[in-house]
Design a protein around this motif. Structure first.
Motif, PDB file in Angstrom:
ATOM      1  N   ARG A 222       0.978  -1.120  -0.222  1.00 12.78           N
ATOM      2  CA  ARG A 222      -0.148  -0.368   0.245  1.00 12.78           C
ATOM      3  C   ARG A 222       1.137   1.259  -0.154  1.00 12.78           C
ATOM      4  O   ARG A 222       0.219   1.778  -1.108  1.00 12.78           O
ATOM      5  CB  ARG A 222      -1.101   0.351   1.419  1.00 12.78           C
ATOM      6  CG  ARG A 222      -1.990  -0.704   1.453  1.00 12.78           C
ATOM      7  CD  ARG A 222      -2.962  -0.434   1.814  1.00 12.78           C
ATOM      8  NE  ARG A 222      -3.101  -0.880   3.665  1.00 12.78           N
ATOM      9  CZ  ARG A 222      -3.347  -1.816   4.050  1.00 12.78           C
ATOM     10  NH1 ARG A 222      -3.392  -2.789   3.168  1.00 12.78           N
ATOM     11  NH2 ARG A 222      -2.837  -1.843   5.330  1.00 12.78           N
ATOM     12  N   ILE A 223       1.982   1.441   0.561  1.00 17.16           N
ATOM     13  CA  ILE A 223       3.188   2.618   0.654  1.00 17.16           C
ATOM     14  C   ILE A 223       3.498   2.477  -0.325  1.00 17.16           C
ATOM     15  O   ILE A 223       3.825   3.643  -0.586  1.00 17.16           O
ATOM     16  CB  ILE A 223       3.568   2.536   2.191  1.00 17.16           C
ATOM     17  CG1 ILE A 223       2.826   2.014   3.313  1.00 17.16           C
ATOM     18  CG2 ILE A 223       4.153   3.533   2.184  1.00 17.16           C
ATOM     19  CD1 ILE A 223       3.494   1.982   4.458  1.00 17.16           C
ATOM     20  N   TYR A 224       4.454   1.496  -1.008  1.00 18.46           N
ATOM     21  CA  TYR A 224       5.104   1.658  -1.638  1.00 18.46           C
ATOM     22  C   TYR A 224       4.872   1.328  -3.268  1.00 18.46           C
ATOM     23  O   TYR A 224       5.229   1.397  -4.039  1.00 18.46           O
ATOM     24  CB  TYR A 224       6.146   0.595  -1.419  1.00 18.46           C
ATOM     25  CG  TYR A 224       7.477   1.218  -0.154  1.00 18.46           C
ATOM     26  CD1 TYR A 224       8.391   2.304  -0.075  1.00 18.46           C
ATOM     27  CD2 TYR A 224       7.375   0.566   0.616  1.00 18.46           C
ATOM     28  CE1 TYR A 224       8.183   3.144   1.051  1.00 18.46           C
ATOM     29  CE2 TYR A 224       7.982   0.797   2.116  1.00 18.46           C
ATOM     30  CZ  TYR A 224       8.538   1.707   2.561  1.00 18.46           C
ATOM     31  OH  TYR A 224       9.281   2.600   2.853  1.00 18.46           O
ATOM     32  N   THR A 259      -3.760   5.011   4.173  1.00 20.54           N
ATOM     33  CA  THR A 259      -2.198   4.972   3.566  1.00 20.54           C
ATOM     34  C   THR A 259      -1.615   5.693   3.743  1.00 20.54           C
ATOM     35  O   THR A 259      -1.684   6.584   3.596  1.00 20.54           O
ATOM     36  CB  THR A 259      -2.655   4.864   2.322  1.00 20.54           C
ATOM     37  OG1 THR A 259      -3.588   3.625   2.042  1.00 20.54           O
ATOM     38  CG2 THR A 259      -1.518   3.694   1.725  1.00 20.54           C
ATOM     39  N   LEU A 260      -0.810   4.909   4.146  1.00 23.22           N
ATOM     40  CA  LEU A 260       0.877   5.745   4.869  1.00 23.22           C
ATOM     41  C   LEU A 260       1.430   6.653   3.793  1.00 23.22           C
ATOM     42  O   LEU A 260       1.284   5.940   2.959  1.00 23.22           O
ATOM     43  CB  LEU A 260       2.067   4.893   5.861  1.00 23.22           C
ATOM     44  CG  LEU A 260       1.290   4.675   6.843  1.00 23.22           C
ATOM     45  CD1 LEU A 260       1.839   3.042   8.180  1.00 23.22           C
ATOM     46  CD2 LEU A 260       0.726   5.923   8.589  1.00 23.22           C
ATOM     47  N   ARG A 261       1.995   7.577   3.842  1.00 21.52           N
ATOM     48  CA  ARG A 261       3.052   8.065   3.560  1.00 21.52           C
ATOM     49  C   ARG A 261       4.107   8.110   2.937  1.00 21.52           C
ATOM     50  O   ARG A 261       5.538   7.745   4.213  1.00 21.52           O
ATOM     51  CB  ARG A 261       3.091   9.470   2.534  1.00 21.52           C
ATOM     52  CG  ARG A 261       1.471  10.149   2.616  1.00 21.52           C
ATOM     53  CD  ARG A 261       1.643  11.772   3.373  1.00 21.52           C
ATOM     54  NE  ARG A 261       2.051  12.354   2.171  1.00 21.52           N
ATOM     55  CZ  ARG A 261       2.590  13.505   2.730  1.00 21.52           C
ATOM     56  NH1 ARG A 261       1.612  14.644   3.194  1.00 21.52           N
ATOM     57  NH2 ARG A 261       3.158  14.397   1.934  1.00 21.52           N
ATOM     58  N   PRO A 262       5.066   8.076   1.783  1.00 23.42           N
ATOM     59  CA  PRO A 262       6.571   6.866   1.876  1.00 23.42           C
ATOM     60  C   PRO A 262       7.354   8.480   2.341  1.00 23.42           C
ATOM     61  O   PRO A 262       8.606   8.180   1.748  1.00 23.42           O
ATOM     62  CB  PRO A 262       6.269   6.529   0.554  1.00 23.42           C
ATOM     63  CG  PRO A 262       5.509   7.329  -0.134  1.00 23.42           C
ATOM     64  CD  PRO A 262       4.371   7.445   0.715  1.00 23.42           C
ATOM     65  N   ASP A 263       7.133   9.438   2.484  1.00 23.89           N
ATOM     66  CA  ASP A 263       7.757   9.971   2.203  1.00 23.89           C
ATOM     67  C   ASP A 263       7.315  11.568   4.197  1.00 23.89           C
ATOM     68  O   ASP A 263       7.959  12.037   4.352  1.00 23.89           O
ATOM     69  CB  ASP A 263       7.323  11.451   1.641  1.00 23.89           C
ATOM     70  CG  ASP A 263       5.862  11.820   1.882  1.00 23.89           C
ATOM     71  OD1 ASP A 263       5.224  11.338   2.133  1.00 23.89           O
ATOM     72  OD2 ASP A 263       5.646  13.422   1.041  1.00 23.89           O
ATOM     73  N   MET A 264       6.155  10.194   4.969  1.00 28.04           N
ATOM     74  CA  MET A 264       6.556  10.523   6.724  1.00 28.04           C
ATOM     75  C   MET A 264       6.997   9.497   7.193  1.00 28.04           C
ATOM     76  O   MET A 264       6.856   9.017   7.255  1.00 28.04           O
ATOM     77  CB  MET A 264       5.666  10.635   6.326  1.00 28.04           C
ATOM     78  CG  MET A 264       4.469  12.451   5.873  1.00 28.04           C
ATOM     79  SD  MET A 264       3.127  12.861   6.507  1.00 28.04           S
ATOM     80  CE  MET A 264       3.414  13.543   8.124  1.00 28.04           C
ATOM     81  N   GLU A 265       7.391  10.180   8.430  1.00 25.14           N
ATOM     82  CA  GLU A 265       8.303   9.386   9.225  1.00 25.14           C
ATOM     83  C   GLU A 265       8.484  10.167  10.381  1.00 25.14           C
ATOM     84  O   GLU A 265       7.917  11.098  10.495  1.00 25.14           O
ATOM     85  CB  GLU A 265       9.588   8.534   9.018  1.00 25.14           C
ATOM     86  CG  GLU A 265      10.824   9.857   8.841  1.00 25.14           C
ATOM     87  CD  GLU A 265      11.287   9.503   9.657  1.00 25.14           C
ATOM     88  OE1 GLU A 265      10.807   8.652  10.577  1.00 25.14           O
ATOM     89  OE2 GLU A 265      12.355  10.516   9.880  1.00 25.14           O
TER      90      GLU A 265
END
Length: 308
Positions: A222-224, A259-265
């Motif tokens: 889902r993320i990538y 869905t989590l974003r790939p540019d946020m951590e």
């Protein structure tokens, strides 16, 4: 040993410790020093004076947590009783829950085999059982923590934390400091540092469990948009976003509704238990001694990666 009864304050050396504490500018710091002086030699031999000072400190931790019980402390009223009452009034305004474990360990150590004070009491024979019973009562009072908030006491007693309690603690985050993760997390670190290690490790375990539940091939897809060729560390730090945004957000991510974003951590939340423990004990975070029951590292949940 110049003592006149089995109570904690019925001893000249204990009175010396009280005199020093009355002059203290930082009571909690001095109490912790007395406790640490015992714990530093508990595996070797605890000399009489160190043992007495340690027991005075442990008894006063009990006073802070549970209120004063003069029957446990002294058998007589002295001409300085008003001074002792004044000390107790100062103590009862403090929070010493973070010292409770040390206090319990000190009582156990001074009442144990490597203690000169215990040896001296044992020689007295008739007073020895009452002295031990008195120590046991104070130890039990500290462990029961009657003034500890109900939720914290439940975590402390059961040594585990439910999801609701975890996210209530996460609500302490200060988002007005967004952009500085350490400052965002500071209220949570400070709060955890107030409580016994069992609470800190329970928080750590629940955090690991929640991250473990998000460690899956489906989540990565889902993320990538792929389940290959991505950084395991990055995937972990992205999952942390689900924790810091609250219980509803987390559940939506877990259910596939968000869905989590790939540019946020938010990697820093992983270090909260170690930071809280280090602050409480005056140690470096790298010395944090606890391991979680499950691992939050990417790929640990093998069932959700289809490897079992």
């Amino acid at each position: 040993m110049e003592c006149w009864d089995y109570h904690i304050f019925s001893d000249d050396t204990a009175v010396d410790a009280l005199d020093e504490l009355m002059k203290s500018r930082n009571l909690l710091e001095d109490l912790e020093t007395y406790l640490d002086n015992v714990l530093a030699v508990s595996d070797d031999y605890i000399e009489y004076a160190a043992g007495e000072y340690g027991l005075v400190a442990a008894a006063l931790v009990d006073v802070i947590q549970n209120g004063v019980n003069w029957e446990l402390l002294t058998d007589v009223l002295t001409e300085r009783d008003d001074e002792y009452v004044g000390l107790v009034e100062r103590l009862e305004k403090l929070n010493a829950f973070f010292l409770s474990e040390k206090a319990v360990h000190v009582i156990e150590a001074v009442g144990g085999e490597n203690s000169e004070l215990r040896e001296m009491w044992e020689e007295r024979k008739e007073g020895y059982p009452k002295w031990l019973e008195n120590l046991h009562t104070i130890r039990e009072r500290i462990q029961n923590n009657k003034n500890m908030p109900a939720e914290i006491r439940k975590i402390y007693t059961e040594q585990k934390m439910d999801e609701e309690a975890f996210f209530r603690m996460m609500d302490l985050l200060d988002w007005e400091q967004e952009g500085n993760d350490g400052k965002v997390l500071e209220p949570l670190v400070a709060y955890l540092a107030e409580w016994p290690d069992e609470v800190i490790s329970a928080f750590d375990n629940k955090m690991a469990e929640l991250l473990y539940a998000l460690d899956s091939r489906a989540m990565a897809m889902r993320i990538y948009g792929t389940d290959q060729h991505f950084s395991g560390d990055d995937f972990l730090y992205i999952r942390c976003i689900a924790l810091v945004n609250g219980q509803e957000f987390y559940q939506q991510v877990r259910d596939g509704k968000r869905t989590l974003r790939p540019d946020m951590e938010f990697e820093s939340v992983l270090y909260v238990p170690a930071w809280a423990w280090a602050r409480k004990h005056g140690e470096e975070p790298d010395a944090y001694p606890y391991l979680t029951v499950v691992s939050y590292e990417t790929g640990s949940n093998r069932a959700q990666w289809g490897e079992e």
